[in-house]
Design an enzyme around this catalytic site. Structure first.
Site, PDB file in Angstrom:
ATOM      1  CB  THR A 105     -25.261  40.701  -5.234  1.00  0.00           C
ATOM      2  OG1 THR A 105     -26.326  39.976  -5.864  1.00  0.00           O
ATOM      3  CG2 THR A 105     -25.760  42.065  -4.805  1.00  0.00           C
ATOM      4  CB  SER A 144     -30.540  42.192 -12.530  1.00  0.00           C
ATOM      5  OG  SER A 144     -30.348  41.177 -11.564  1.00  0.00           O
ATOM      6  CB  THR A 191       3.276  -0.579 -26.665  1.00  0.00           C
ATOM      7  OG1 THR A 191       3.871  -1.861 -26.892  1.00  0.00           O
ATOM      8  CG2 THR A 191       3.245   0.200 -27.982  1.00  0.00           C
ATOM      9  CB  SER A 322      19.022  16.853  -3.852  1.00  0.00           C
ATOM     10  OG  SER A 322      19.094  16.287  -2.561  1.00  0.00           O
ATOM     11  CB  SER A 323      18.607  20.224   0.607  1.00  0.00           C
ATOM     12  OG  SER A 323      17.852  19.143   1.148  1.00  0.00           O
ATOM     13  CE  LYS A 328      17.615  12.854  -7.073  1.00  0.00           C
ATOM     14  NZ  LYS A 328      16.413  13.549  -7.531  1.00  0.00           N
TER      15      LYS A 328
END
Length: 487
Positions: A105, A144, A191, A322-323, A328
């Site tokens: 509504t 409505s 697999t 990476s930090s 990386k």
């Protein structure tokens, strides 16, 4: 604040001050106060705003056709609606939270007020001067929330799904291009993460393209159900306060405005309470998410390394990984797609519960269905395009690593099984695993196959089944010569 900066509006709870320049009104103000839930306004979903405007324009024209609305007001409402849906104007005035009580509504009234106040301006009146054109009496005439909101959600969802289908095509074509590029690159299939039989990297990538193509077909089928609307149902599906012929007229106008083949539900009472089409569509979105996530799992695994993993393919580096670890690079694009998939799966649960929670003649929880569907569709589309453009298109193959994995794999013996017999093949596999020697080397050493025939059997196109006939047994089989028993 001065009096000139505000206008006063009235509802059943009393009077409230509204900013004079706002196109929304008192009902929208109360909704903003009542539902400080996500901080995400409905304007975040432009497809919904455009759909609401289309529904309101269609309703105005239907009411005009049936003699309920004069041409001047109908034209003003239609002009306001076109500005919203065609020109993108006033979207910032749709400010109610996307998650709200009241079965939508607040969204419907936000639309009624914005359209009414813009229409008043078009007619030369001040915003809020509802004596000339009223949000409920004119913009919401013969309607409505319970038929406007679901219909707008349907139209918005169809538009969003079309964009998702386009995004899936972009990703499918990216996978297909890599399948062609890698069509001759031999590798080992696996697999249960164990060596299986040889294949090509092109075959591996073509599977991802085919999975997407299948899902596009299922999505296109599912969205067909959303073309059925309940416009004209009014409150519960009986059409109370809508004149005879309104449902068909409004639908026809809406179909013309949107270009969509919309149909009126055969039973409007059923359509007003049933959210099954949304559950079905969400299930297909979940299917897409699951399979897309599986593909990304594969990309992360195949690119693992660069020294201590499979390192069969290289994903394009897009940022430092990476930090703390210099050099990386992480598979961040597949990772973000995985996270979108998790969200979509969660949204499916939310949609399922919201659809189930409906009671009697109305489901009051379509706002959370809209929110969840919109997030799933939008985020999946963005994920597909990001994966295609920032990852798949730049993937390269480590061809020497892939070939070495085939030559060194115990699984190679499976291709020789029909020619040397299961028992001999098992013995070769066991010895190769124990000694680290190659399968082909041991087969030649034990005289199980002549060199020329072994070379023919181990041709890449034969191993991967991508072309060429498998060599026929034109001499006594090895299993006969060595008494190795059945394959």
């Amino acid at each position: 604040m001065t009096a000139a900066a505000h206008r006063r509006e009235h509802d059943l709870l009393g009077d409230r001050e509204i900013p004079a320049d706002a196109y929304w009104g008192v009902h929208t103000l109360r909704a903003v106060e009542n539902f400080p839930i996500t901080g995400t306004p409905i304007s975040t979903y432009p497809h919904l705003i455009n759909a609401l405007a289309a529904v309101k324009e269609a309703a105005a024209r239907a009411n005009q056709d049936l003699g309920l609305l004069d041409a001047e007001r109908a034209d003003a409402i239609a002009d306001a609606c076109r500005e919203i849906r065609a020109d993108g104007r006033l979207h910032d005035q749709f400010i109610v939270d996307v998650i709200q009580g009241g079965a939508g509504t607040s969204t419907n009234m936000n639309a009624n007020e914005v359209i009414a106040n813009r229409a008043l301006e078009i007619l030369g009146h001040d915003k809020g001067d509802y004596r000339h054109l009223h949000p409920n009496e004119h913009v919401n005439l013969s309607q409505s929330t319970n038929d406007v909101y679901p219909t707008a959600v349907n139209v918005a969802t169809i538009s969003a799904v079309r964009e998702l289908l386009d995004a899936m095509t972009v990703l499918r074509e990216a996978f297909a291009a890599k399948a062609e590029e890698f069509r001759d690159v031999l590798k080992m299939g696996r697999t249960q993460l164990q060596d299986a039989v040889p294949m090509t990297l092109g075959q591996e990538f073509s599977a991802y393209a085919v999975m997407l193509e299948e899902d596009q077909s299922r999505l296109a089928e599912a969205v067909l159900l959303i073309h059925e609307i309940n416009l004209g149902a009014t409150a519960i599906g009986t059409g109370l306060n809508a004149p005879k012929g309104y449902a068909a007229a409004a639908r026809d106008h809406l179909a013309a405005l949107t270009g969509l083949p919309l149909v009126t539900a055969a039973n409007l009472v059923e359509a007003t309470q049933d959210c099954g089409a949304f559950v079905h569509l969400s299930g297909v979105l979940k299917r897409i998410a699951v399979k897309l996530s599986k593909s990304c799992n594969d990309l992360r695994l195949l690119s693992s390394g660069p020294r201590a993993g499979l390192a069969e393919i290289n994903l394009p580096p897009v940022q430092a990984g990476s930090s703390i670890m210099p050099g990386k690079v992480n598979p961040v694009i597949p990772e973000v797609v995985n996270q979108v998939a998790f969200e979509v799966i969660g949204n499916d649960v939310t949609i399922t519960m919201a659809a189930e929670a409906g009671q009697l003649q109305l489901n009051a929880f379509e706002p959370i269905i809209l929110h969840s569907l919109s997030e799933s569709i939008t985020h999946l589309g963005a994920a597909c395009r990001t994966l295609a453009e920032r990852c798949v298109s730049g993937i390269t193959a480590n061809t020497e690593t892939l070939r070495a994995s085939v030559e060194n794999s115990i699984g190679l013996v499976t291709a020789l099984n029909p020619h040397i017999g299961y028992t001999a093949a098992t013995a070769i596999a066991k010895e190769a695993l124990a000694t680290g020697r190659g399968v082909a080397e041991l087969v030649l050493e034990q005289g199980l196959l002549p060199a020329e025939r072994l070379a023919a059997l181990l041709r890449p196109e034969v191993l991967a089944g991508t072309g060429g006939e498998r060599p026929a047994d034109d001499e006594p089989s090895a299993r006969t010569r060595v008494g190795t028993g059945p394959a």
